[in-house]
Design a protein around this motif. Sequence first.
Motif, PDB file in Angstrom:
ATOM      1  N   ARG A   1     -44.394  14.777 -15.310  1.00  0.00           N
ATOM      2  CA  ARG A   1     -43.023  15.065 -14.873  1.00  0.00           C
ATOM      3  C   ARG A   1     -42.497  13.965 -13.959  1.00  0.00           C
ATOM      4  O   ARG A   1     -43.212  13.470 -13.087  1.00  0.00           O
ATOM      5  CB  ARG A   1     -42.965  16.410 -14.150  1.00  0.00           C
ATOM      6  CG  ARG A   1     -41.580  16.820 -13.735  1.00  0.00           C
ATOM      7  CD  ARG A   1     -41.516  18.300 -13.487  1.00  0.00           C
ATOM      8  NE  ARG A   1     -40.179  18.743 -13.142  1.00  0.00           N
ATOM      9  CZ  ARG A   1     -39.766  20.003 -13.206  1.00  0.00           C
ATOM     10  NH1 ARG A   1     -40.604  20.948 -13.613  1.00  0.00           N
ATOM     11  NH2 ARG A   1     -38.542  20.340 -12.880  1.00  0.00           N
ATOM     12  N   ALA A   2     -41.240  13.585 -14.199  1.00  0.00           N
ATOM     13  CA  ALA A   2     -40.544  12.635 -13.326  1.00  0.00           C
ATOM     14  C   ALA A   2     -39.699  13.430 -12.335  1.00  0.00           C
ATOM     15  O   ALA A   2     -38.903  14.279 -12.744  1.00  0.00           O
ATOM     16  CB  ALA A   2     -39.662  11.716 -14.157  1.00  0.00           C
ATOM     17  N   TRP A   3     -39.903  13.159 -11.049  1.00  0.00           N
ATOM     18  CA  TRP A   3     -39.182  13.877  -9.999  1.00  0.00           C
ATOM     19  C   TRP A   3     -38.182  12.938  -9.338  1.00  0.00           C
ATOM     20  O   TRP A   3     -38.487  11.782  -9.053  1.00  0.00           O
ATOM     21  CB  TRP A   3     -40.155  14.406  -8.946  1.00  0.00           C
ATOM     22  CG  TRP A   3     -41.167  15.362  -9.479  1.00  0.00           C
ATOM     23  CD1 TRP A   3     -42.392  15.061 -10.006  1.00  0.00           C
ATOM     24  CD2 TRP A   3     -41.041  16.792  -9.560  1.00  0.00           C
ATOM     25  NE1 TRP A   3     -43.047  16.200 -10.406  1.00  0.00           N
ATOM     26  CE2 TRP A   3     -42.238  17.283 -10.145  1.00  0.00           C
ATOM     27  CE3 TRP A   3     -40.048  17.699  -9.198  1.00  0.00           C
ATOM     28  CZ2 TRP A   3     -42.459  18.632 -10.362  1.00  0.00           C
ATOM     29  CZ3 TRP A   3     -40.261  19.055  -9.413  1.00  0.00           C
ATOM     30  CH2 TRP A   3     -41.448  19.507  -9.984  1.00  0.00           C
ATOM     31  N   THR A   4     -36.989  13.443  -9.084  1.00  0.00           N
ATOM     32  CA  THR A   4     -35.927  12.628  -8.482  1.00  0.00           C
ATOM     33  C   THR A   4     -35.905  12.804  -6.966  1.00  0.00           C
ATOM     34  O   THR A   4     -35.877  13.934  -6.467  1.00  0.00           O
ATOM     35  CB  THR A   4     -34.557  13.032  -9.049  1.00  0.00           C
ATOM     36  OG1 THR A   4     -34.546  12.784 -10.460  1.00  0.00           O
ATOM     37  CG2 THR A   4     -33.449  12.216  -8.410  1.00  0.00           C
ATOM     38  N   ILE A   5     -35.921  11.680  -6.264  1.00  0.00           N
ATOM     39  CA  ILE A   5     -35.809  11.693  -4.803  1.00  0.00           C
ATOM     40  C   ILE A   5     -34.780  10.652  -4.373  1.00  0.00           C
ATOM     41  O   ILE A   5     -34.406   9.771  -5.148  1.00  0.00           O
ATOM     42  CB  ILE A   5     -37.155  11.386  -4.110  1.00  0.00           C
ATOM     43  CG1 ILE A   5     -37.688  10.018  -4.555  1.00  0.00           C
ATOM     44  CG2 ILE A   5     -38.159  12.502  -4.365  1.00  0.00           C
ATOM     45  CD1 ILE A   5     -38.892   9.548  -3.768  1.00  0.00           C
ATOM     46  N   LYS A   6     -34.354  10.754  -3.136  1.00  0.00           N
ATOM     47  CA  LYS A   6     -33.401   9.786  -2.601  1.00  0.00           C
ATOM     48  C   LYS A   6     -34.147   8.670  -1.874  1.00  0.00           C
ATOM     49  O   LYS A   6     -35.258   8.863  -1.376  1.00  0.00           O
ATOM     50  CB  LYS A   6     -32.434  10.475  -1.636  1.00  0.00           C
ATOM     51  CG  LYS A   6     -31.153   9.686  -1.390  1.00  0.00           C
ATOM     52  CD  LYS A   6     -30.132  10.498  -0.627  1.00  0.00           C
ATOM     53  CE  LYS A   6     -28.844   9.686  -0.479  1.00  0.00           C
ATOM     54  NZ  LYS A   6     -27.849  10.385   0.358  1.00  0.00           N
ATOM     55  N   ASN A   7     -33.542   7.482  -1.840  1.00  0.00           N
ATOM     56  CA  ASN A   7     -34.116   6.369  -1.077  1.00  0.00           C
ATOM     57  C   ASN A   7     -34.422   6.817   0.343  1.00  0.00           C
ATOM     58  O   ASN A   7     -33.606   7.501   0.976  1.00  0.00           O
ATOM     59  CB  ASN A   7     -33.121   5.193  -1.019  1.00  0.00           C
ATOM     60  CG  ASN A   7     -33.073   4.429  -2.318  1.00  0.00           C
ATOM     61  OD1 ASN A   7     -34.018   4.441  -3.103  1.00  0.00           O
ATOM     62  ND2 ASN A   7     -31.960   3.753  -2.571  1.00  0.00           N
ATOM     63  N   GLY A   8     -35.579   6.439   0.850  1.00  0.00           N
ATOM     64  CA  GLY A   8     -35.945   6.788   2.219  1.00  0.00           C
ATOM     65  C   GLY A   8     -36.712   8.085   2.359  1.00  0.00           C
ATOM     66  O   GLY A   8     -37.064   8.489   3.474  1.00  0.00           O
ATOM     67  N   PHE A   9     -37.008   8.749   1.232  1.00  0.00           N
ATOM     68  CA  PHE A   9     -37.780   9.984   1.303  1.00  0.00           C
ATOM     69  C   PHE A   9     -39.237   9.686   1.675  1.00  0.00           C
ATOM     70  O   PHE A   9     -39.859   8.791   1.130  1.00  0.00           O
ATOM     71  CB  PHE A   9     -37.757  10.719  -0.038  1.00  0.00           C
ATOM     72  CG  PHE A   9     -36.695  11.783  -0.137  1.00  0.00           C
ATOM     73  CD1 PHE A   9     -35.464  11.613   0.468  1.00  0.00           C
ATOM     74  CD2 PHE A   9     -36.927  12.959  -0.836  1.00  0.00           C
ATOM     75  CE1 PHE A   9     -34.481  12.586   0.379  1.00  0.00           C
ATOM     76  CE2 PHE A   9     -35.957  13.940  -0.933  1.00  0.00           C
ATOM     77  CZ  PHE A   9     -34.725  13.757  -0.320  1.00  0.00           C
TER      78      PHE A   9
END
Length: 362
Positions: free
Chosen positions: A290-298
């Motif tokens: 699974r590919a999980w989406t996160i924001k820069n700086g997480f």
Amino acid sequence: MGFKCGIIGLPNVGKSTLFNALTKSDIPAENFPFCTIDPNIGRVPLPDKRLIELNKIVNTKKIIPAALDLVDIAGLVKGAADGEGLGNSFLSNIREMSALAHVVRCFDDENITHVDGTVNPIRDIEVINLELIFADLETISKRISKCEKLLKTNDKDNKVQFDMLQHLKNILENGSLIDLKNFNQEEIKLIKSFQLLSSKPTFFIGNIDDSDVSKKHIEEVKKVAEELNTFVIPASIKIEQEISALSESEKLEYLELLEMDEPVINKIIFEGYKLLGLKTFFTAGPSEIRAWTIKNGFTAPNAAGVIHTDFEKGFIKAEVIDFNDFIKNNGELGAKENGKMRLEGKDYLVKDGDIIHFKFNV
């Protein structure tokens, strides 16, 4: 995660056709202004080839890609800030977006109406940018009036806000958009609280054909994009929609005929994803990749929380393997044997492509 990329532009420039190609949907895309009234929303899987590479090693039962939320917004016309066309509705829809893909018509076709009568991409870009500026000037003027009433209280936060609003007003009055790259993190946080339309990260999609006129127009758009500190992706949106409707085998044949490695819409999806400040990390096992989406700086705990809030609350550590190391060492076992698996703590900033296994205790 609530991140949306809005597709904007004048009426009849190809926004809805592009949306159809990206989402493989079938919304109306007719030859008259305001065919789109309510915004159409679609979730588009990220065409990430790394998932295929991972599966060659893991041989999983299920693959779940990351996704991007795209919104097809009604066409804007000159005077939108004063309520022309679908003005107020258009501007409020843009306000909800985190980033914008601005479609610009770069081809002549007497069978497709242009809202201003002639094709002129420079003018078209200016029309939309000025409407965003006018709308923001109204927003800022109202905020300045509120801040002025509190200046006598010597409230420091109010003074900081007032000074920033004055600075932004000067930029807009000079006909410029708000470029967040010119501000530090604290200033960006403050500016984002104002919800200004002209500060949205934006890239251009030049809708082209194979004519010399179109080549000339796309070069003009590239110059404007460079001046605005952004970029343009040339695309024949009509062809992209044709490609999207094909089966996988037909698609490969058509792309080979066109001497293309992949559809241009793949690049558009990726650029929208990056413009939103998003990254991908992976979890990989026999039951699921699974590919999980996160924001820069997480951080690692933040990333764990995307999977489940309990993972973040009870975070202990993260077992991390760089994507390239995972592939070179033929998976988790080889990476561990060759010292390529790292134990990371709460301060670790997750990198794009990390394969992670979280340890937690609830």
